[in-house]
Structure formats: C-alpha cells, structure tokens
Design a protein around this motif. Structure first.
Motif, PDB file in Angstrom:
ATOM      1  N   GLY A  71       0.839  -1.194   0.000  1.00  0.00           N
ATOM      2  CA  GLY A  71       0.000   0.000   0.000  1.00  0.00           C
ATOM      3  C   GLY A  71       0.871   1.239   0.000  1.00  0.00           C
ATOM      4  N   PRO A  72       0.273   2.401  -0.205  1.00  0.00           N
ATOM      5  CA  PRO A  72       1.041   3.647  -0.213  1.00  0.00           C
ATOM      6  C   PRO A  72       1.587   3.952   1.174  1.00  0.00           C
ATOM      7  CG  PRO A  72      -1.295   4.131  -0.210  1.00  0.00           C
ATOM      8  CD  PRO A  72      -1.160   2.636  -0.359  1.00  0.00           C
ATOM      9  N   GLY A  73       2.660   4.718   1.213  1.00  0.00           N
ATOM     10  CA  GLY A  73       3.245   5.042   2.502  1.00  0.00           C
ATOM     11  C   GLY A  73       4.053   6.317   2.480  1.00  0.00           C
ATOM     12  N   LEU A  74       4.547   6.646   3.673  1.00  0.00           N
ATOM     13  CA  LEU A  74       5.431   7.805   3.810  1.00  0.00           C
ATOM     14  C   LEU A  74       6.436   7.530   4.902  1.00  0.00           C
ATOM     15  CD1 LEU A  74       4.527   9.768   6.492  1.00  0.00           C
ATOM     16  CD2 LEU A  74       2.512   9.900   5.055  1.00  0.00           C
ATOM     17  N   VAL A 102       7.349  10.091   0.138  1.00  0.00           N
ATOM     18  CA  VAL A 102       6.032   9.475  -0.063  1.00  0.00           C
ATOM     19  C   VAL A 102       6.121   8.574  -1.291  1.00  0.00           C
ATOM     20  CG1 VAL A 102       3.583   9.916  -0.510  1.00  0.00           C
ATOM     21  CG2 VAL A 102       4.901  11.505   0.912  1.00  0.00           C
ATOM     22  N   TYR A 103       5.492   7.393  -1.220  1.00  0.00           N
ATOM     23  CA  TYR A 103       5.564   6.467  -2.344  1.00  0.00           C
ATOM     24  C   TYR A 103       4.237   5.745  -2.534  1.00  0.00           C
ATOM     25  CZ  TYR A 103       6.406   3.483   1.653  1.00  0.00           C
ATOM     26  OH  TYR A 103       6.308   2.875   2.865  1.00  0.00           O
ATOM     27  N   ALA A 104       4.037   5.281  -3.749  1.00  0.00           N
ATOM     28  CA  ALA A 104       2.835   4.521  -4.096  1.00  0.00           C
ATOM     29  C   ALA A 104       3.065   3.041  -3.809  1.00  0.00           C
ATOM     30  CB  ALA A 104       2.517   4.712  -5.585  1.00  0.00           C
ATOM     31  N   ALA A 105       1.990   2.299  -3.672  1.00  0.00           N
ATOM     32  CA  ALA A 105       2.083   0.849  -3.498  1.00  0.00           C
ATOM     33  C   ALA A 105       2.894   0.268  -4.652  1.00  0.00           C
ATOM     34  CB  ALA A 105       0.691   0.231  -3.487  1.00  0.00           C
ATOM     35  N   GLY A 106       3.756  -0.698  -4.332  1.00  0.00           N
ATOM     36  CA  GLY A 106       4.534  -1.363  -5.369  1.00  0.00           C
ATOM     37  C   GLY A 106       5.823  -0.653  -5.758  1.00  0.00           C
TER      38      GLY A 106
END
Length: 137
Positions: A71-74, A102-106
């Motif tokens: 999932g997305p995260g930071l 900050v990044y997207a899932a995957g």
C-alpha cells in the motif's frame, strides 16, 4: 448522506512486531533496528485498511535492502540522513531530519545510511485487507 463510524482495532504480535520490514524482524538486515511498531485496523470505511507505523534506526553504512509495500506510505526522517534508492524514477535522493518521502504501493525502494551517525525515521503505510506489508525485492 449517511456516514459510517470508524472503528480502530490495535494489532499486536507478529504483524505489529515485524510488519514494516520482515527482513529486520528476522535479522536479515544487519545494522537496521526496529525501535517501535504500531498497527491498527480501520473499519467502517468502504474497505478495511491496515494502518502501520514503525520507527527504525539504520546504523552508518547499513541498508534495509530493496523491498516494496502492498500500500502507499510515507517515511519521515527524525535524525541523521536517509538515502532512498528507488528503482526507476525518481532514482536516488537523500532526506534529512524533518523531510518526508512518499511512495505509491509497489514502489521498489531501499533505505541506506551513508552518514557517520545512526539515522532514525518513521515509516507509515496504508494496507488494503489481506495485502502483504512488505515484500523483499
């Protein structure tokens, strides 16, 4: 418009103890220490979401190893400098205390401490129900 109440259940045990980096929990990443782990499940939304927040310390010269999250995260740097190596764009970038990545899932990434003092950062991400929190790459 009807609103749904939000329910938060705290998670304990294996998920909370090693969810950010299973590699850290299993001792496969020397120099990376999981200092705190917090997890909760949020219900009452369109779908159940696992919320994960951890605090990690990376020793000078150590890296987490390439991995991705479901999932997305930071990530927010608390002290020191964390160099984030991302496969593909945006490449490699250093973050210092107070800065956030900050990044997207995957998104496949690796966190390294290229400095001379320990680097501490928080990691938080949102995981759809049933999705692995981390996958080594």
């Amino acid at each position: 418009m009807k609103t749904n109440p939000i329910t938060v259940r705290r998670l304990t045990g294996a998920l909370a103890a090693g969810a950010l980096l299973g590699l850290v929990a299993s001792g496969q990443t020397p120099g990376v220490t999981l200092r705190a782990a917090h997890a909760a499940v949020v219900t009452g939304q369109p779908s159940e979401i696992n919320v994960e927040q951890d605090v990690l310390e990376i020793a000078p010269g150590a890296c987490t190893g390439y991995h991705e999250h479901g999932g997305p995260g930071l990530e927010t740097v608390i002290s020191g400098t964390v160099t984030v190596e991302t496969r593909g764009a945006p490449g490699t970038k250093a973050f210092t205390a107070g800065q956030m990545y900050v990044y997207a899932a995957g998104t496949i990434h690796n966190f390294c401490n290229r400095g001379k003092v320990p680097a501490v950062f928080t990691a938080a991400f949102l995981l759809p129900k049933g999705v692995a929190p981390v996958t080594p790459r």
